[in-house]
Write a protein that holds these residues in place. Structure first.
Motif, mmCIF file in Angstrom:
data_model
loop_
_atom_site.group_PDB
_atom_site.id
_atom_site.type_symbol
_atom_site.label_atom_id
_atom_site.label_comp_id
_atom_site.label_asym_id
_atom_site.label_seq_id
_atom_site.Cartn_x
_atom_site.Cartn_y
_atom_site.Cartn_z
ATOM 1 N N ARG A 104 0.843 -1.203 0.000
ATOM 2 C CA ARG A 104 0.000 0.000 0.000
ATOM 3 C C ARG A 104 0.877 1.251 0.000
ATOM 4 N N LEU A 105 0.644 2.144 -0.950
ATOM 5 C CA LEU A 105 1.470 3.336 -1.121
ATOM 6 C C LEU A 105 0.782 4.550 -0.518
ATOM 7 N N PRO A 106 1.549 5.492 0.070
ATOM 8 C CA PRO A 106 0.942 6.642 0.746
ATOM 9 C C PRO A 106 0.354 7.669 -0.199
ATOM 10 N N TYR A 107 0.808 7.692 -1.454
ATOM 11 C CA TYR A 107 0.292 8.678 -2.397
ATOM 12 C C TYR A 107 -0.238 7.980 -3.638
ATOM 13 N N GLY A 108 -1.214 7.089 -3.395
ATOM 14 C CA GLY A 108 -1.754 6.297 -4.477
ATOM 15 C C GLY A 108 -2.760 7.029 -5.340
ATOM 16 N N SER A 109 -3.117 8.243 -4.982
ATOM 17 C CA SER A 109 -4.094 8.995 -5.767
ATOM 18 C C SER A 109 -3.584 10.407 -6.044
ATOM 19 N N ILE A 110 -4.080 10.966 -7.118
ATOM 20 C CA ILE A 110 -3.718 12.337 -7.476
ATOM 21 C C ILE A 110 -4.226 13.302 -6.413
ATOM 22 N N ILE A 111 -5.394 13.002 -5.826
ATOM 23 C CA ILE A 111 -5.976 13.889 -4.813
ATOM 24 C C ILE A 111 -5.046 14.021 -3.617
ATOM 25 N N ALA A 112 -4.499 12.896 -3.151
ATOM 26 C CA ALA A 112 -3.580 12.936 -2.011
ATOM 27 C C ALA A 112 -2.357 13.773 -2.332
ATOM 28 N N LEU A 113 -1.850 13.639 -3.546
ATOM 29 C CA LEU A 113 -0.675 14.403 -3.956
ATOM 30 C C LEU A 113 -0.981 15.892 -4.011
ATOM 31 N N LEU A 114 -2.156 16.246 -4.537
ATOM 32 C CA LEU A 114 -2.524 17.656 -4.655
ATOM 33 C C LEU A 114 -2.764 18.284 -3.285
ATOM 34 N N VAL A 115 -3.400 17.535 -2.369
ATOM 35 C CA VAL A 115 -3.640 18.051 -1.020
ATOM 36 C C VAL A 115 -2.322 18.296 -0.312
ATOM 37 N N GLU A 116 -1.425 17.318 -0.386
ATOM 38 C CA GLU A 116 -0.145 17.415 0.318
ATOM 39 C C GLU A 116 0.698 18.563 -0.204
ATOM 40 N N SER A 117 0.592 18.875 -1.491
ATOM 41 C CA SER A 117 1.392 19.947 -2.077
ATOM 42 C C SER A 117 0.668 21.293 -2.054
ATOM 43 N N SER A 118 -0.527 21.343 -1.449
ATOM 44 C CA SER A 118 -1.295 22.582 -1.316
ATOM 45 C C SER A 118 -1.620 23.198 -2.676
ATOM 46 N N ALA A 119 -2.002 22.352 -3.613
ATOM 47 C CA ALA A 119 -2.275 22.830 -4.968
ATOM 48 C C ALA A 119 -3.474 23.770 -5.021
ATOM 49 N N ILE A 120 -4.475 23.547 -4.160
ATOM 50 C CA ILE A 120 -5.660 24.412 -4.171
ATOM 51 C C ILE A 120 -5.288 25.865 -3.876
ATOM 52 N N TYR A 121 -4.309 26.035 -3.012
ATOM 53 C CA TYR A 121 -3.822 27.372 -2.662
ATOM 54 C C TYR A 121 -3.118 28.014 -3.854
ATOM 55 N N ALA A 122 -2.270 27.243 -4.532
ATOM 56 C CA ALA A 122 -1.528 27.775 -5.672
ATOM 57 C C ALA A 122 -2.464 28.124 -6.832
ATOM 58 N N ILE A 123 -3.451 27.271 -7.083
ATOM 59 C CA ILE A 123 -4.377 27.511 -8.203
ATOM 60 C C ILE A 123 -5.211 28.764 -7.966
ATOM 61 N N SER A 124 -5.750 28.917 -6.753
ATOM 62 C CA SER A 124 -6.549 30.113 -6.467
ATOM 63 C C SER A 124 -5.693 31.373 -6.506
ATOM 64 N N SER A 125 -4.436 31.267 -6.106
ATOM 65 C CA SER A 125 -3.528 32.412 -6.185
ATOM 66 C C SER A 125 -3.279 32.810 -7.630
ATOM 67 N N LEU A 126 -3.080 31.808 -8.486
ATOM 68 C CA LEU A 126 -2.851 32.083 -9.904
ATOM 69 C C LEU A 126 -4.068 32.741 -10.551
ATOM 70 N N LEU A 127 -5.259 32.259 -10.213
ATOM 71 C CA LEU A 127 -6.478 32.844 -10.777
ATOM 72 C C LEU A 127 -6.617 34.307 -10.367
ATOM 73 N N PHE A 128 -6.319 34.595 -9.108
ATOM 74 C CA PHE A 128 -6.438 35.972 -8.640
ATOM 75 C C PHE A 128 -5.393 36.879 -9.272
ATOM 76 N N ILE A 129 -4.124 36.490 -9.220
ATOM 77 C CA ILE A 129 -3.062 37.379 -9.692
ATOM 78 C C ILE A 129 -3.157 37.596 -11.198
ATOM 79 N N GLY A 130 -3.654 36.585 -11.930
ATOM 80 C CA GLY A 130 -3.834 36.764 -13.372
ATOM 81 C C GLY A 130 -4.843 37.865 -13.679
ATOM 82 N N CYS A 131 -5.963 37.844 -12.958
ATOM 83 C CA CYS A 131 -7.003 38.862 -13.162
ATOM 84 C C CYS A 131 -6.583 40.210 -12.583
ATOM 85 N N TYR A 132 -5.936 40.179 -11.424
ATOM 86 C CA TYR A 132 -5.521 41.421 -10.757
ATOM 87 C C TYR A 132 -4.466 42.143 -11.579
#
Length: 341
Positions: A224-252
């Protein structure tokens, strides 16, 4: 980003505010962003409660983690203060001072030097610093003793702090605010540095975890692997934070009115992302400073077990072999495994 215009409101709705169309669109974006942030705040509350229960009342054999609980409480408190005071500003601008010349957004700019505007702007940036700090720490944990990786992110973090201070100072002047053209000269570099730091740390963390995942898949097979899903990888790397930052700074950066939608959203995603990581730490699913050693120990034990199986099979096939001899070989192998672990 200027909100002043001499254009008239299009005819057709006699009850529409007597404001320029551009200003009306900006108010709509601001209004939508605030309500989306309200929904995300509900997720923030749930994660906060879950994290605090897990940190302060852990199941045995884990112990309380007071420092991490303090971090969770402070960043949640900052997000709560932002939401409460932003709601107060919305009431004052859209209801109490609706007929202010120029409309609610112009009123907010005129009141930019007062605490009702300064405090939410300040706690937003403070929460942003705390979120970035946790990402830096997570990057250090994931990359173990490779401290050179933190060189550039560390410098960017210091630059983000200095530009954040300048943004708070500039946006706190009368008739300024975060959307004022003069404030943008400081706010744009700040948000650009913060966003670049988020993206860089996300790439560093996710790439490192991906490499570990491939190494584990190669060496541990069906285990059993600790990062068997893309979701686990994205959560651990805080991707939601980076994506929302990119959306804001692009428009701003482009001067788009849509940035008013993403700024309130960012106020919550920058808190949700760290809480998701901490939740994984509580559930012992996140990568910690001892994860690599534990994996190597398990791998050593697995190799030793395979060697034991091979010796047993060979002994049983060899003429004149005895169960006693097999046992001695097996015991020696397990003693080696225990010493490695």
């Amino acid at each position: 980003m200027s909100t002043n215009s001499s254009d008239s409101v299009p005819a057709g709705n006699p009850y529409a505010p007597q404001e320029p169309p551009e200003l009306i669109s900006f108010e709509k974006s601001d209004f939508i962003g605030m309500h989306l942030a309200d929904m995300l705040y509900g997720i923030t509350v749930l994660l906060f409660v879950r994290c605090m229960i897990g940190l302060l009342f852990p199941k045995a054999p884990r112990v309380r983690n007071i420092p991490l609980a303090v971090y969770v409480f402070v960043i949640f408190a900052l997000g709560t203060v932002f939401m409460a005071m932003n709601l107060n500003v919305a009431v004052l601008s859209f209801i109490d001072n609706r007929n202010f010349p120029g409309g609610p957004e112009v009123w907010a700019q005129a009141e930019a030097y007062k605490a009702i505007i300064v405090v939410p702007n300040t706690v937003f940036i403070l929460a942003n610093w705390m979120a970035d700090a946790l990402l830096l720490y997570r990057c250090k944990v994931v990359w173990d003793s490779h401290y050179w990786v933190l060189g550039l992110p560390g410098l960017m973090y210091l630059g983000s702090i200095s530009m954040g201070i300048m943004t708070i100072f500039q946006s706190s002047k009368p008739n300024a605010g975060i959307w004022n053209s003069v404030t943008i000269d400081f706010a744009l570099p700040y948000f650009s540095l913060s966003t670049s730091l988020n993206v860089l740390l996300t790439l560093l963390i996710s790439s490192r975890l991906f490499v570990h995942q491939m190494w584990l898949r190669k060496n541990m097979g069906s285990m059993r692997l600790p990062y068997g899903s893309i979701i686990a990888l994205l959560v651990e790397s805080s991707a939601i934070y980076a994506i929302s930052s990119l959306l804001f700074i692009g428009c701003y950066g482009a001067g788009s009115l849509v940035s008013a939608v993403f700024l309130p959203i960012l106020s919550q995603t920058q808190i949700i992302a760290p809480l998701l990581i901490i939740s994984r730490v509580i559930n012992q699913k996140a990568w910690t400073s001892s994860t690599r050693q534990a994996i190597l120990s398990n791998l050593a034990f697995q190799d030793a077990s395979q060697a034991t199986t091979q010796i047993n099979s060979h002994a049983l096939r060899s003429p004149g072999s005895t169960v006693f001899n097999v046992g001695k070989e097996s015991n020696s192998i397990h003693s080696v495994a225990r010493s490695v672990v």
